[in-house]
Motif scaffolding. Structure first.
Motif, PDB file in Angstrom:
ATOM      1  N   ARG A  23       0.852  -1.186   0.000  1.00 49.69           N
ATOM      2  CA  ARG A  23       0.000   0.000   0.000  1.00 49.69           C
ATOM      3  C   ARG A  23       0.884   1.231   0.000  1.00 49.69           C
ATOM      4  O   ARG A  23       1.991   1.217   0.530  1.00 49.69           O
ATOM      5  CB  ARG A  23      -0.891   0.021   1.248  1.00 49.69           C
ATOM      6  CG  ARG A  23      -1.795  -1.161   1.416  1.00 49.69           C
ATOM      7  CD  ARG A  23      -2.685  -1.035   2.665  1.00 49.69           C
ATOM      8  NE  ARG A  23      -2.102  -0.329   3.789  1.00 49.69           N
ATOM      9  CZ  ARG A  23      -1.462  -0.918   4.812  1.00 49.69           C
ATOM     10  NH1 ARG A  23      -1.292  -2.214   4.811  1.00 49.69           N
ATOM     11  NH2 ARG A  23      -0.995  -0.191   5.810  1.00 49.69           N
ATOM     12  N   ASN A  82       0.301  -5.823  -5.646  1.00 43.63           N
ATOM     13  CA  ASN A  82      -0.068  -4.412  -5.682  1.00 43.63           C
ATOM     14  C   ASN A  82      -1.437  -4.333  -6.348  1.00 43.63           C
ATOM     15  O   ASN A  82      -1.543  -4.415  -7.568  1.00 43.63           O
ATOM     16  CB  ASN A  82       0.956  -3.598  -6.475  1.00 43.63           C
ATOM     17  CG  ASN A  82       0.538  -2.152  -6.638  1.00 43.63           C
ATOM     18  OD1 ASN A  82      -0.445  -1.704  -6.055  1.00 43.63           O
ATOM     19  ND2 ASN A  82       1.284  -1.418  -7.451  1.00 43.63           N
ATOM     20  N   SER A  84      -3.386  -1.747  -6.479  1.00 38.03           N
ATOM     21  CA  SER A  84      -3.751  -0.397  -6.924  1.00 38.03           C
ATOM     22  C   SER A  84      -3.508  -0.221  -8.424  1.00 38.03           C
ATOM     23  O   SER A  84      -2.829  -1.020  -9.062  1.00 38.03           O
ATOM     24  CB  SER A  84      -2.962   0.659  -6.139  1.00 38.03           C
ATOM     25  OG  SER A  84      -1.650   0.743  -6.617  1.00 38.03           O
ATOM     26  N   ASP A  85      -4.042   0.856  -8.957  1.00 35.72           N
ATOM     27  CA  ASP A  85      -3.880   1.130 -10.383  1.00 35.72           C
ATOM     28  C   ASP A  85      -2.638   1.969 -10.680  1.00 35.72           C
ATOM     29  O   ASP A  85      -2.479   2.485 -11.781  1.00 35.72           O
ATOM     30  CB  ASP A  85      -5.140   1.816 -10.936  1.00 35.72           C
ATOM     31  CG  ASP A  85      -5.454   3.123 -10.224  1.00 35.72           C
ATOM     32  OD1 ASP A  85      -4.732   3.476  -9.264  1.00 35.72           O
ATOM     33  OD2 ASP A  85      -6.415   3.791 -10.628  1.00 35.72           O
TER      34      ASP A  85
END
Length: 167
Positions: A23, A82, A84-85
């Motif tokens: 994160r 991961n 996330s974008d």
């Protein structure tokens, strides 16, 4: 009776580490769930990075500090992800400056080598070793899974430790 014994005993065996989710706000913290492998000859790098030895790694479900006084090369394996974008930068800290060689390999889920950091001594070149240990800055691509491998070696044989931090 054998089936019951296997079920009861199997419940106590550590499971393969779940991928550690990275994160952007992740604090630097100890990693306590990973897998270990002792490479007694020290020459298994290609086989390990190919994934062919993944079944030989022993899952660790609590902080296992010392690996003892050894001339073996020890490997730490940690699945990471991961979600996330965006790609994420993170740090890996190995806080033991007396270890001769610490090499970090980051691989994609398909075993593509994304990053290598030779954290140990390199003659005539600056390295990431300080009196606090070794630090490596890594980047995980967006929306991806992969693996971290740490290769730990003391050439003359000395105490190795499996403790490390990510953040």
């Amino acid at each position: 009776a054998l089936w019951i014994t296997l079920c009861v005993f199997g419940a106590w065996l550590p499971l393969e580490a779940e991928p550690l989710t990275l994160r952007s706000d992740m604090p630097m913290d100890a990693v306590s769930v990973y897998s270990l492998y002792e490479d007694t000859g020290g020459g298994a790098t290609e086989v390990i990075l190919s994934g062919d030895q993944d079944d030989a790694f022993t899952p660790v479900s609590e902080r296992r500090s010392t690996l003892g006084i050894t001339r073996s090369v020890w490997w730490i394996r940690l699945p990471i992800r991961n979600p996330s974008d965006q790609s994420l930068r993170y740090l890996l800290k190995y806080p033991f400056p007396m270890v001769d060689y610490v090499t970090v390999y980051q691989l994609s889920e398909t075993r593509e080598l994304l990053q290598v950091d030779l954290m140990g001594e390199k003659l005539g070149e600056p390295n990431s070793r300080s009196k606090e240990g070794y630090v490596s800055e890594l980047t995980m691509p967006a929306a991806s899974n992969g693996y971290l491998y740490l290769r730990l070696e003391n050439v003359m044989g000395d105490i190795l430790d499996s403790y490390f931090e990510l953040g």
